[in-house]
Design a protein around this motif. Structure first.
Motif, PDB file in Angstrom:
ATOM      1  N   THR A  63    -101.712  14.904  16.565  1.00  0.00           N
ATOM      2  CA  THR A  63    -101.545  14.595  18.242  1.00  0.00           C
ATOM      3  C   THR A  63    -102.988  14.711  18.990  1.00  0.00           C
ATOM      4  O   THR A  63    -103.732  15.544  18.984  1.00  0.00           O
ATOM      5  N   LYS A 100    -100.163  10.583  16.920  1.00  0.00           N
ATOM      6  CA  LYS A 100     -99.406  10.539  18.116  1.00  0.00           C
ATOM      7  C   LYS A 100    -100.651  10.644  19.430  1.00  0.00           C
ATOM      8  O   LYS A 100    -101.483  11.401  19.199  1.00  0.00           O
ATOM      9  N   SER A 102    -100.477  11.817  23.256  1.00  0.00           N
ATOM     10  CA  SER A 102     -99.798  12.722  24.455  1.00  0.00           C
ATOM     11  C   SER A 102    -100.618  12.749  25.763  1.00  0.00           C
ATOM     12  O   SER A 102    -101.840  13.020  25.767  1.00  0.00           O
ATOM     13  N   TYR A 104    -100.902  13.947  29.342  1.00  0.00           N
ATOM     14  CA  TYR A 104    -100.640  14.868  30.714  1.00  0.00           C
ATOM     15  C   TYR A 104    -101.159  14.547  31.810  1.00  0.00           C
ATOM     16  O   TYR A 104    -102.507  14.139  31.967  1.00  0.00           O
ATOM     17  N   LYS A 113     -93.559   5.374  32.416  1.00  0.00           N
ATOM     18  CA  LYS A 113     -92.333   6.285  32.250  1.00  0.00           C
ATOM     19  C   LYS A 113     -91.129   5.603  32.283  1.00  0.00           C
ATOM     20  O   LYS A 113     -90.475   5.869  31.070  1.00  0.00           O
ATOM     21  N   LYS A 116     -91.169   4.018  28.545  1.00  0.00           N
ATOM     22  CA  LYS A 116     -90.818   5.011  27.758  1.00  0.00           C
ATOM     23  C   LYS A 116     -89.486   5.257  27.752  1.00  0.00           C
ATOM     24  O   LYS A 116     -88.980   5.619  26.629  1.00  0.00           O
ATOM     25  N   GLU A 117     -88.722   5.612  28.850  1.00  0.00           N
ATOM     26  CA  GLU A 117     -87.320   5.834  28.930  1.00  0.00           C
ATOM     27  C   GLU A 117     -86.649   4.843  28.427  1.00  0.00           C
ATOM     28  O   GLU A 117     -85.393   4.974  27.597  1.00  0.00           O
ATOM     29  N   ASN A 120     -87.100   4.502  24.375  1.00  0.00           N
ATOM     30  CA  ASN A 120     -86.261   5.718  23.718  1.00  0.00           C
ATOM     31  C   ASN A 120     -84.665   5.284  23.476  1.00  0.00           C
ATOM     32  O   ASN A 120     -84.217   5.986  22.350  1.00  0.00           O
ATOM     33  N   ARG A 159     -94.291   3.139  20.990  1.00  0.00           N
ATOM     34  CA  ARG A 159     -93.694   4.296  20.054  1.00  0.00           C
ATOM     35  C   ARG A 159     -94.561   5.334  20.059  1.00  0.00           C
ATOM     36  O   ARG A 159     -93.825   6.622  19.968  1.00  0.00           O
ATOM     37  N   ARG A 162     -96.639   9.560  23.828  1.00  0.00           N
ATOM     38  CA  ARG A 162     -95.566  10.510  24.676  1.00  0.00           C
ATOM     39  C   ARG A 162     -96.121  10.821  25.954  1.00  0.00           C
ATOM     40  O   ARG A 162     -97.395  11.091  26.036  1.00  0.00           O
ATOM     41  N   LEU A 163     -95.207  10.937  26.805  1.00  0.00           N
ATOM     42  CA  LEU A 163     -95.727  11.498  28.245  1.00  0.00           C
ATOM     43  C   LEU A 163     -95.032  12.892  28.495  1.00  0.00           C
ATOM     44  O   LEU A 163     -93.888  13.183  28.443  1.00  0.00           O
ATOM     45  N   GLU A 164     -95.948  13.786  28.739  1.00  0.00           N
ATOM     46  CA  GLU A 164     -95.485  15.323  28.882  1.00  0.00           C
ATOM     47  C   GLU A 164     -95.320  15.593  30.343  1.00  0.00           C
ATOM     48  O   GLU A 164     -95.474  14.774  30.997  1.00  0.00           O
TER      49      GLU A 164
END
Length: 249
Positions: A63, A100, A102, A104, A113, A116-117, A120, A159, A162-164
Motif C-alpha cells: 500500500t 493499493k 491510500s 489521507y 469520495k 468511490k462510494e 463500491n 478501484r 482508498r480514501l481513509e
C-alpha cells in the motif's frame, strides 16, 4: 515564516499517519514492514511516485500512502486539486497492479469520495456503466480525463485508490494512544519513543530503512517497554471483580 509553519505542520501530519501504521505493525500479523519517505521499489528499484509511506504485507502486496494535511483553502478537495496525485497514482498502480493507494487528509475528498462510494456498489465497470446515476458518470468522466485513460482503465485505477478517514491531529493522537494503551502499560512513553524513531527514519539516521515487527519489538524491549499480556474475557472479568473488592473489606 507562515509557509515554513504550514510545511512543518504537513510533516507532522505525515509522521502521525506513519506512527499509526508503525503501531499497527506491532500487532497486525499480515503486515511485514513500514517505510517512511521511500525512494524506490525494493523489488524493481523503480522510483516510487506515491512515497510518503509504503506498507509491505506478508503476501507480497503493498500500500502506497499519500498524506496531505489539508486542501490549501480548507475546502473539500476537488478532482482538479488532486490532479497531480491522481496521475501519480495511475503511474504507481500501472507499475504495481497488485498495489493499493491510500489517501489521507484532514479535508474531505469531495467528488472523489462520491465517486468511490458509487464505485463500491458495483462489481465491475460494465455494471457501473449500466447503473450509475448520470451525476456520478459526469464526475467519473472528469476523473477519466485527468488520467487520460479509457473508461475501463480509469475504473481499474479508481478501484485501486482508498480514501481513509479524515481525522485531525488530535484525533490521530488519541487513536494511536488508544491502540498503544491496549498493548503497552507505558503507552505515552512508547508513543514518544516510536515518534523519535520515525523522525530518525525520515532523516535516514541510524535506523533501518524499513521497520519490521521483529526490529520494533527488539528495540522496544531494549528500552524496557514490554507488551502487556493479552487477557481472555474470563480473566478480565475475574480481575475486575478482584479490583472492585479492594477497599470494601
Amino acid at each position: 515564516m507562515e509557509a515554513a509553519i504550514y510545511s512543518h505542520q504537513g510533516d507532522e501530519y505525515q509522521r502521525l499517519i506513519a506512527l499509526h501504521w508503525v503501531v499497527r505493525l506491532l500487532y497486525e500479523d499480515d503486515l511485514d514492514w513500514v517505510q517512511i519517505e521511500a525512494i524506490a521499489s525494493p523489488n524493481t528499484q523503480e522510483r516510487l511516485l506515491i512515497e510518503d509511506i509504503v506498507i509491505g504485507y506478508k503476501d507480497g502486496h503493498k500500500t502506497y500512502i499519500q498524506a496531505k494535511k489539508n486542501q490549501p483553502k480548507h475546502r473539500a478537495w476537488s478532482l482538479a486539486d488532486l490532479g497531480d496525485i491522481l496521475r501519480k497514482s495511475k503511474k504507481q498502480l500501472t507499475n504495481d497492479p497488485a498495489g493499493k493507494i491510500s489517501l489521507y487528509s484532514q479535508t474531505e475528498f469531495g467528488d472523489l469520495k462520491r465517486l468511490k462510494e458509487a464505485e463500491n456498489l458495483y462489481s465491475d465497470f460494465a455494471e457501473f456503466n449500466s447503473n450509475a446515476l448520470n451525476p456520478i458518470k459526469t464526475v467519473f468522466n472528469k476523473f477519466k480525463d485527468i488520467l487520460g485513460l479509457s473508461d475501463e482503465d480509469a475504473f481499474k485505477i479508481l478501484r485501486g485508490i482508498r480514501l481513509e478517514p479524515c481525522h485531525d491531529f488530535s484525533d490521530w493522537k488519541r487513536i494511536i494512544k488508544d491502540d498503544l494503551r491496549r498493548n503497552y502499560m507505558e503507552h505515552n512513553r512508547v508513543y514518544d519513543f516510536l515518534m523519535r524513531l520515525i523522525e530518525q527514519q525520515s532523516a535516514r539516521l541510524n535506523v533501518p530503512c524499513r521497520f519490521t515487527n521483529d526490529y520494533l519489538l527488539k528495540i522496544l524491549t531494549e528500552q524496557g517497554f514490554y507488551k502487556a499480556p493479552i487477557l481472555g474475557e474470563t480473566e478480565i472479568v475475574k480481575q475486575f471483580k478482584v479490583a472492585s473488592q479492594i477497599g470494601r473489606n
